[in-house]
Design an enzyme around this catalytic site. Structure first.
Site, short mmCIF file in Angstrom:
data_model
loop_
_atom_site.label_atom_id
_atom_site.label_comp_id
_atom_site.label_asym_id
_atom_site.label_seq_id
_atom_site.Cartn_x
_atom_site.Cartn_y
_atom_site.Cartn_z
N GLU A 131 1.01 -1.23 -0.06
CA GLU A 131 0.00 0.03 0.06
C GLU A 131 0.92 1.23 -0.14
O GLU A 131 0.52 2.26 -0.74
CB GLU A 131 -1.11 -0.01 1.18
CG GLU A 131 -2.06 -0.91 1.03
CD GLU A 131 -1.80 -2.24 1.32
OE1 GLU A 131 -0.54 -2.82 1.45
OE2 GLU A 131 -2.80 -3.28 1.73
N1 CAA Z 1 -5.86 -6.65 -9.84
C1 CAA Z 1 -6.23 -6.83 -10.92
N2 CAA Z 1 -5.76 -7.90 -11.80
C2 CAA Z 1 -4.49 -8.31 -11.37
C3 CAA Z 1 -3.95 -8.19 -10.16
C4 CAA Z 1 -4.65 -7.12 -9.43
N3 CAA Z 1 -4.22 -6.54 -8.11
N4 CAA Z 1 -3.01 -8.72 -9.80
C5 CAA Z 1 -2.73 -9.72 -10.87
N5 CAA Z 1 -3.72 -9.30 -11.76
C6 CAA Z 1 -4.01 -9.86 -13.13
C7 CAA Z 1 -2.88 -9.29 -14.02
O1 CAA Z 1 -3.18 -8.29 -14.56
C8 CAA Z 1 -2.97 -10.64 -14.95
O2 CAA Z 1 -3.98 -10.66 -15.97
P1 CAA Z 1 -3.95 -10.97 -17.60
O3 CAA Z 1 -3.79 -12.29 -17.38
O4 CAA Z 1 -5.26 -10.33 -18.37
O5 CAA Z 1 -2.65 -10.29 -18.28
C9 CAA Z 1 -3.27 -11.95 -14.20
O6 CAA Z 1 -3.76 -11.47 -12.99
C10 CAA Z 1 -1.98 -12.69 -13.82
O7 CAA Z 1 -1.11 -11.76 -13.19
P2 CAA Z 1 0.43 -11.87 -13.19
O8 CAA Z 1 0.90 -12.42 -14.58
O9 CAA Z 1 0.98 -10.57 -12.94
O10 CAA Z 1 0.95 -13.03 -12.38
P3 CAA Z 1 1.97 -13.52 -11.68
O11 CAA Z 1 1.71 -14.63 -10.87
O12 CAA Z 1 3.24 -13.40 -12.49
O13 CAA Z 1 2.20 -12.44 -10.49
C11 CAA Z 1 1.55 -11.06 -8.73
C12 CAA Z 1 1.38 -12.26 -9.38
C13 CAA Z 1 2.92 -10.90 -8.23
C14 CAA Z 1 0.58 -10.98 -7.51
C15 CAA Z 1 1.26 -9.90 -9.74
O14 CAA Z 1 0.25 -10.15 -10.55
C16 CAA Z 1 1.24 -8.60 -9.11
O15 CAA Z 1 2.05 -7.78 -8.60
N6 CAA Z 1 -0.06 -7.81 -9.02
C17 CAA Z 1 -0.49 -6.50 -8.43
C18 CAA Z 1 -0.14 -6.68 -6.97
C19 CAA Z 1 -0.62 -5.37 -6.44
O16 CAA Z 1 0.04 -4.20 -6.59
N7 CAA Z 1 -1.78 -5.42 -5.69
C20 CAA Z 1 -2.24 -4.17 -4.91
C21 CAA Z 1 -1.72 -4.08 -3.49
S1 CAA Z 1 -2.31 -2.73 -2.63
C22 CAA Z 1 -3.66 -3.29 -1.86
O17 CAA Z 1 -4.01 -4.57 -1.84
C23 CAA Z 1 -4.62 -2.70 -0.79
C24 CAA Z 1 -4.83 -1.09 -1.00
O18 CAA Z 1 -4.20 -0.58 -1.91
C25 CAA Z 1 -6.01 -0.51 -0.32
#
Ligand code: CAA
Length: 271
Positions: free
Chosen positions: A161
């Site tokens: 976050e």
């Molecule tokens: N929201 C929406 N879609 C997401 C997602 C998310 N948080 N995380 C992953 N996806 C989607 C990707 O866009 C991808 O979609 P496509 O197949 O259509 O391209 C699919 O899921 C698979 O994702 P990856 O190919 O990236 O999967 P991975 O296994 O290589 O990596 C991961 C997994 C490390 C979790 C990576 O997906 C990632 O970093 N995701 C984002 C994490 C993030 O920043 N989350 C927000 C945190 S902050 C919070 O939760 C609270 C707040 O702010 C209040």
């Protein structure tokens, strides 16, 4: 005590969730079930989790939270930050942009999300997070909201976050500080670095770390062991333990006496 009907399978699916009760009705398993989005969660996921908490039958003693696919949860659905938001849901981000002075409404919206996490600490249940792969942001906080965490050895925990300009607001800051200490919590949150399963065990963020192929069996064994204590004694003990940190020794001793008196009376009434 069931206060409301359990959400329908359709409502659960719309929130990215599944719910299963075991045959004895003692164990509820909640599965984060949007594997193609790495179980990213929306506001509806959290309000539906709160609804699940209110509606579980009183027979439920253990709640297991797990994720389908390779990740526990990638945290908030990043579409919630975009201009479009998530279809059918109020976007707090858009609301903050259009009505920045309406702080009370934003506060209320976040409180509704937090309710999805807070019930997991209720004394009458023990909550267990079964984490494989990534638990990011809101996903990490969901694992922290549980009483116990069992991690697969590929688990990766990250409090993302602050890196996104936000704060962890889904009840995760208190358990994080209680588990790792304030100094380490500052470091983990502000660097948003990823903690491996091995480090998580060292930091007391995991009760157990097991090979990925053993995760389900390890959770099942833990659940069976937790069910061994009689329900009322388990609930009274959890309630006592939860107050211990905020109490002085004398206050806690008084609370132990009060709880034990109730137990003794209940046991002697049973003969
Ligand atoms: N929201 C929406 N879609 C997401 C997602 C998310 N948080 N995380 C992953 N996806 C989607 C990707 O866009 C991808 O979609 P496509 O197949 O259509 O391209 C699919 O899921 C698979 O994702 P990856 O190919 O990236 O999967 P991975 O296994 O290589 O990596 C991961 C997994 C490390 C979790 C990576 O997906 C990632 O970093 N995701 C984002 C994490 C993030 O920043 N989350 C927000 C945190 S902050 C919070 O939760 C609270 C707040 O702010 C209040």
């Amino acid at each position: 005590m069931a206060e409301a009907a359990i959400p329908s399978a359709e409502d659960l699916a719309a929130a990215g969730l599944r719910l299963e009760l075991d045959t004895a009705g003692a164990v509820a398993t909640i599965t984060l079930a949007r594997p193609r989005r790495r179980n990213a969660m929306t506001g509806r996921t959290w309000t539906t989790l709160a609804h699940v908490g209110h509606s579980l039958p009183s027979s439920v003693r253990i709640v297991v939270i797990t994720g389908e696919g390779p990740s526990f949860s990638a945290g908030i659905d990043l579409a919630m930050f975009g201009p479009e938001g998530v279809s059918g849901e109020t976007s707090l981000f858009r609301q903050a942009g259009t009505r920045p002075r309406d702080r009370a409404a934003l506060d209320e919206g976040i409180a509704e999300y937090q309710a999805g996490y807070l019930w997991l600490r209720r004394p009458d249940i023990v909550s267990v997070a079964a984490v494989r792969g990534h638990a990011v942001g809101a996903g990490f906080q969901l694992a922290l909201a549980c009483d116990l965490r069992v991690l697969a050895d590929d688990a990766k925990l990250c409090m993302k976050e602050p890196a996104l300009g936000l704060v962890p607001d889904l009840t995760g800051t208190k358990p994080l500080v209680e588990l790792v200490g304030v100094n380490r919590a500052i470091e983990l949150c502000l660097t948003a670095r990823t903690v491996s399963a091995e480090e998580a065990r060292e930091l007391r963020l995991a009760e157990l770390v097991v090979p990925g192929s053993d995760l389900d069996d390890a959770v099942a064994d833990l659940v069976a062991a937790l069910l061994a204590a009689p329900a009322e004694a388990a609930a009274a003990t959890k309630a006592l333990l939860l107050q211990a940190q905020g109490n002085t020794l004398e206050e806690q001793a008084r609370a132990e006496r009060a709880a034990q008196v109730e137990r003794l009376i209940a046991l002697s009434a049973q003969g």
